[in-house]
Motif scaffolding. Sequence first.
Motif, PDB file in Angstrom:
ATOM      1  N   ILE A 177      17.365   5.419 -18.004  1.00 41.47           N
ATOM      2  CA  ILE A 177      16.674   4.299 -17.366  1.00 41.47           C
ATOM      3  C   ILE A 177      16.632   4.450 -15.848  1.00 41.47           C
ATOM      4  N   ALA A 178      17.658   5.008 -15.242  1.00 40.85           N
ATOM      5  CA  ALA A 178      17.789   5.060 -13.787  1.00 40.85           C
ATOM      6  C   ALA A 178      16.585   5.682 -13.073  1.00 40.85           C
ATOM      7  N   PRO A 179      16.072   6.841 -13.492  1.00 36.32           N
ATOM      8  CA  PRO A 179      14.924   7.392 -12.756  1.00 36.32           C
ATOM      9  C   PRO A 179      13.705   6.475 -12.784  1.00 36.32           C
ATOM     10  N   TRP A 180      13.448   5.814 -13.907  1.00 39.17           N
ATOM     11  CA  TRP A 180      12.321   4.903 -13.999  1.00 39.17           C
ATOM     12  C   TRP A 180      12.548   3.648 -13.156  1.00 39.17           C
ATOM     13  N   ALA A 181      13.786   3.182 -13.100  1.00 38.44           N
ATOM     14  CA  ALA A 181      14.100   2.019 -12.266  1.00 38.44           C
ATOM     15  C   ALA A 181      13.914   2.341 -10.786  1.00 38.44           C
ATOM     16  N   PHE A 229      11.927   4.725  -9.550  1.00 34.83           N
ATOM     17  CA  PHE A 229      10.493   4.890  -9.355  1.00 34.83           C
ATOM     18  C   PHE A 229       9.795   3.533  -9.242  1.00 34.83           C
ATOM     19  N   GLY A 230      10.132   2.609 -10.128  1.00 36.23           N
ATOM     20  CA  GLY A 230       9.543   1.276 -10.076  1.00 36.23           C
ATOM     21  C   GLY A 230       9.904   0.536  -8.793  1.00 36.23           C
ATOM     22  N   GLY A 231      11.146   0.707  -8.335  1.00 39.04           N
ATOM     23  CA  GLY A 231      11.562   0.080  -7.084  1.00 39.04           C
ATOM     24  C   GLY A 231      10.806   0.631  -5.885  1.00 39.04           C
ATOM     25  N   LEU A 232      10.597   1.940  -5.860  1.00 38.82           N
ATOM     26  CA  LEU A 232       9.837   2.544  -4.759  1.00 38.82           C
ATOM     27  C   LEU A 232       8.389   2.077  -4.750  1.00 38.82           C
ATOM     28  N   ILE A 233       7.783   2.006  -5.919  1.00 41.35           N
ATOM     29  CA  ILE A 233       6.402   1.506  -6.009  1.00 41.35           C
ATOM     30  C   ILE A 233       6.337   0.057  -5.524  1.00 41.35           C
ATOM     31  N   ALA A 234       7.305  -0.756  -5.910  1.00 44.21           N
ATOM     32  CA  ALA A 234       7.336  -2.155  -5.474  1.00 44.21           C
ATOM     33  C   ALA A 234       7.490  -2.255  -3.955  1.00 44.21           C
ATOM     34  N   LEU A 235       8.331  -1.410  -3.361  1.00 37.34           N
ATOM     35  CA  LEU A 235       8.502  -1.426  -1.905  1.00 37.34           C
ATOM     36  C   LEU A 235       7.237  -0.980  -1.183  1.00 37.34           C
ATOM     37  N   ILE A 236       6.553   0.014  -1.722  1.00 34.75           N
ATOM     38  CA  ILE A 236       5.300   0.464  -1.109  1.00 34.75           C
ATOM     39  C   ILE A 236       4.252  -0.651  -1.164  1.00 34.75           C
ATOM     40  N   LEU A 237       4.132  -1.313  -2.309  1.00 33.93           N
ATOM     41  CA  LEU A 237       3.188  -2.424  -2.411  1.00 33.93           C
ATOM     42  C   LEU A 237       3.553  -3.563  -1.466  1.00 33.93           C
ATOM     43  N   LEU A 238       4.839  -3.853  -1.356  1.00 34.88           N
ATOM     44  CA  LEU A 238       5.286  -4.903  -0.434  1.00 34.88           C
ATOM     45  C   LEU A 238       4.949  -4.537   1.005  1.00 34.88           C
TER      46      LEU A 238
END
Length: 71
Positions: free
Chosen positions: A22-26, A28-37
């Motif tokens: 799960i960690a790599p996907w979490a 990746f999702g966190g980085l995408i969320a930060l970029i969108l923010l």
Amino acid sequence: MATQPIYATGRSDAPAIPFADIAPWAIFGGLIALILLYFVSTEQGAFALFKGMYVHEFVHDGRHLLGFPCH
């Protein structure tokens, strides 16, 4: 003999997913969320990576919806 539904027994036959899977996907999702923010909150406001006002105009309504001032 009838079997009871899962929600009635609290049992599940589904295997647990290991944290290492799960960690790599979490991350990746966190980085995408930060970029969108970043793009919604900052891009072409106080700081700009791209010239022009294209990104600002594209996320303008999202800024107001999320409470970020832009003008």
